[in-house]
Design a protein around this motif. Structure first.
Motif, mmCIF file in Angstrom:
data_model
loop_
_atom_site.group_PDB
_atom_site.id
_atom_site.type_symbol
_atom_site.label_atom_id
_atom_site.label_comp_id
_atom_site.label_asym_id
_atom_site.label_seq_id
_atom_site.Cartn_x
_atom_site.Cartn_y
_atom_site.Cartn_z
ATOM 1 N N PHE A 218 57.588 45.323 23.268
ATOM 2 C CA PHE A 218 58.547 47.209 23.353
ATOM 3 C C PHE A 218 58.284 47.513 24.787
ATOM 4 C CE2 PHE A 218 57.001 50.835 22.558
ATOM 5 C CZ PHE A 218 58.307 51.322 21.650
ATOM 6 N N MET A 219 57.080 46.777 25.257
ATOM 7 C CA MET A 219 56.697 47.522 26.772
ATOM 8 C C MET A 219 58.403 47.306 27.742
ATOM 9 S SD MET A 219 52.858 47.539 27.216
ATOM 10 C CE MET A 219 52.128 47.856 25.927
ATOM 11 N N VAL A 220 58.082 45.271 27.194
ATOM 12 C CA VAL A 220 59.943 45.492 28.595
ATOM 13 C C VAL A 220 60.327 45.789 28.469
ATOM 14 C CG1 VAL A 220 60.983 42.923 28.819
ATOM 15 C CG2 VAL A 220 57.975 42.856 28.911
ATOM 16 N N ALA A 221 61.227 46.430 26.816
ATOM 17 C CA ALA A 221 62.262 46.344 26.600
ATOM 18 C C ALA A 221 62.258 48.655 27.232
ATOM 19 C CB ALA A 221 62.266 46.307 25.299
ATOM 20 N N THR A 222 60.936 48.646 26.908
ATOM 21 C CA THR A 222 61.196 50.050 27.639
ATOM 22 C C THR A 222 61.895 50.382 28.516
ATOM 23 O OG1 THR A 222 59.913 50.357 25.087
ATOM 24 C CG2 THR A 222 60.037 51.915 27.013
ATOM 25 N N VAL A 223 60.812 49.604 29.346
ATOM 26 C CA VAL A 223 60.737 49.240 31.114
ATOM 27 C C VAL A 223 62.278 48.733 31.248
ATOM 28 C CG1 VAL A 223 60.286 48.644 33.716
ATOM 29 C CG2 VAL A 223 58.865 49.485 31.274
ATOM 30 N N LYS A 224 62.876 47.897 30.684
ATOM 31 C CA LYS A 224 64.283 47.886 31.098
ATOM 32 C C LYS A 224 65.385 48.856 30.519
ATOM 33 C CE LYS A 224 64.710 42.885 30.756
ATOM 34 N NZ LYS A 224 65.342 41.183 29.555
ATOM 35 N N SER A 225 65.504 49.516 29.572
ATOM 36 C CA SER A 225 66.501 50.669 29.419
ATOM 37 C C SER A 225 66.053 51.941 29.724
ATOM 38 C CB SER A 225 66.135 50.684 27.613
ATOM 39 O OG SER A 225 64.512 51.120 27.503
ATOM 40 N N SER A 226 64.641 51.933 30.774
ATOM 41 C CA SER A 226 64.010 53.347 31.806
ATOM 42 C C SER A 226 65.640 54.174 32.550
ATOM 43 C CB SER A 226 63.343 53.029 31.735
ATOM 44 O OG SER A 226 62.979 54.599 33.539
ATOM 45 N N GLU B 92 68.690 53.478 37.795
ATOM 46 C CA GLU B 92 69.421 54.175 39.197
ATOM 47 C C GLU B 92 68.792 54.315 40.039
ATOM 48 O OE1 GLU B 92 68.060 58.700 38.475
ATOM 49 O OE2 GLU B 92 69.846 58.284 36.432
ATOM 50 N N LYS B 93 67.002 53.727 40.392
ATOM 51 C CA LYS B 93 66.865 53.022 40.950
ATOM 52 C C LYS B 93 67.141 52.459 41.846
ATOM 53 C CE LYS B 93 62.032 52.742 43.181
ATOM 54 N NZ LYS B 93 60.491 51.817 43.225
ATOM 55 N N LEU B 94 67.490 51.248 40.946
ATOM 56 C CA LEU B 94 67.848 50.100 41.356
ATOM 57 C C LEU B 94 69.918 49.816 41.328
ATOM 58 C CD1 LEU B 94 66.260 47.555 38.103
ATOM 59 C CD2 LEU B 94 65.881 47.565 40.987
#
Length: 95
Positions: A74-82, A87-89
């Motif tokens: 869940f944490m990985v999915a949340t960070v990926k969908s941020s 925008e920064k990438l």
């Protein structure tokens, strides 16, 4: 006892986290393990301690492992969908 209840409550949320990350099979498996976890907890607190290799004991520890996996996914999915991260990438790629 308090830590055990905290982990049980975090594990109770885990099937919903699997559903959020679209992992239906993991959600069903965690739900089944959750039943064993709560049975084991009530058996230990209200009755006698089950044997060292009981089915509910195994379900308890497998459920804890499954809950840990759910929270990490869940944490990985949340960070990926941020959106801010995206925008920064994209700004970094345009340089």
């Amino acid at each position: 006892m308090g830590a055990t209840v905290m982990f049980l409550l975090l594990a109770t949320i885990a099937p919903f986290l699997f559903l959020q990350t679209k992992k239906m099979a993991f959600a069903v498996a965690q739900s089944i393990l959750l039943i064993g976890m709560w049975l084991y907890f009530f058996q230990v607190t209200m009755y006698s301690d089950p044997g060292p290799f009981s089915i509910t004991g195994a379900m308890f520890y497998l459920g804890l492992i499954g809950a840990h996996i759910a929270w990490v996914m869940f944490m990985v999915a949340t960070v990926k969908s941020s959106s801010e991260l995206k925008e920064k990438l994209t700004k970094e790629q345009l340089r």
